[in-house]
Design an enzyme around this catalytic site. Sequence first.
Site, short mmCIF file in Angstrom:
data_model
loop_
_atom_site.label_atom_id
_atom_site.label_comp_id
_atom_site.label_asym_id
_atom_site.label_seq_id
_atom_site.Cartn_x
_atom_site.Cartn_y
_atom_site.Cartn_z
N ASP A 8 0.57 -1.05 -0.60
CA ASP A 8 0.12 0.14 -0.15
C ASP A 8 0.46 1.06 0.07
OD1 ASP A 8 -2.63 1.16 -0.08
OD2 ASP A 8 -2.74 0.72 2.07
N GLY A 9 0.32 2.20 -0.27
CA GLY A 9 1.08 3.77 -0.40
C GLY A 9 0.05 4.81 0.05
N GLU A 43 2.33 3.60 -3.66
CA GLU A 43 1.87 2.24 -4.20
C GLU A 43 3.19 1.86 -5.14
OE1 GLU A 43 -1.08 0.82 -3.60
OE2 GLU A 43 -2.92 2.30 -2.61
N ASP A 67 -5.09 -2.43 -3.02
CA ASP A 67 -5.88 -1.96 -3.63
C ASP A 67 -6.16 -0.71 -4.56
OD1 ASP A 67 -4.54 0.60 -1.85
OD2 ASP A 67 -5.44 0.81 -0.20
N HIS A 121 -9.59 0.53 3.18
CA HIS A 121 -9.95 0.37 4.21
C HIS A 121 -11.69 0.02 4.68
CE1 HIS A 121 -6.96 3.67 3.61
NE2 HIS A 121 -7.80 4.34 2.59
N ASP A 131 -1.52 -0.41 5.35
CA ASP A 131 -1.71 1.39 5.22
C ASP A 131 -1.31 2.07 6.34
OD1 ASP A 131 -3.97 3.16 3.99
OD2 ASP A 131 -4.48 2.75 6.28
#
Length: 334
Positions: A8-9, A43, A67, A121, A131
């Site tokens: 994740d980023g 990301e 995501d 989320h 995240d």
Amino acid sequence: MTITAAADGSALGNPGPSGWAWYIDDQQWHAGGWPHGTNNQGELMAVLDLFRSTSHVPEEELRILCDSQYVINSVTKWMPGWKRKGWRKSDGKPVLNVELLQDIDRELKGRKYTFEWVKGHAGHPLNEAADERARAAATAFQQGVAPRSGPGFGGAAEARGVSLEEAAYASASEHTAGVPAGAPTPRADKTSAAALHEAPDLFSELEEDPFAAAPGIMPSAVSAESTVEALERELLEPAVRADLGRTGQLLHPDFIEIGQSGRLWTRDATMTSLAEDGQERVDLELIAADRVSSGSVLLTYRSHTREGTVLRSSLWVLDGAAWRLRFHQGTAEP
């Protein structure tokens, strides 16, 4: 065996202080970031670092939970066409974040992997953990401090920013992380004389014994002078100067520089300038490496470029277990 990891980023402001992270479990994760970048860059960097961190086990399949449809489509759908067109899109415009994508493309060779989209989320435990760490890294850069980079793959010691001094106590593999040369970066603004007056005392920490505050750290067999010289030479390498993640580890949070013009440079302004203008090769001619105290080394040297020679001094201090550049000054030779 299949390695399942979330990548994740995060970017505060997008663009803004940015972070990236991949997460397998609490003993296997890695994070980093830059003072200025985009969410997509974070990301992509998370995926790139995951491949690099597991490159020594190419027989293991990677299951990457992501995501970001942008990342998944870029790697699994669009990249072959971009390569055929010379890394240009169908409209002829250059592909964004091309350096990161090219690095990922190189890492894919010989690897078994699958991408799986997960809703962000939404309570997915691995995605939430990645995240959280990516946002923490972005927040650290926003606050001007080094982010927690994590144990890496297989529980190895923290990979990013490992100095020669730290390497004496931890078995850690070095990872290369970069931000594209064309990434959006803030321009360096001139600093007022008031800022110089308010700058912290550079030498107030020199008589402190760093080992008294960190009893688990013992002096390395590698001399501090040799360690600092090696780090200074690393900082002069064009690839390192363009890597905001690495320069962020080498420069102390309170770093300042007095340039050849007499201008005062802050840490963020220096990092931005290095990333934008630091592609010329610089050679170092060492004059002296003096141990000022148990936790500080003063380097004096002459730098050589096509434009001439500059006399330079760099004050390196121990920050925890890592040597970091606290102050630098350069004076052009006539």
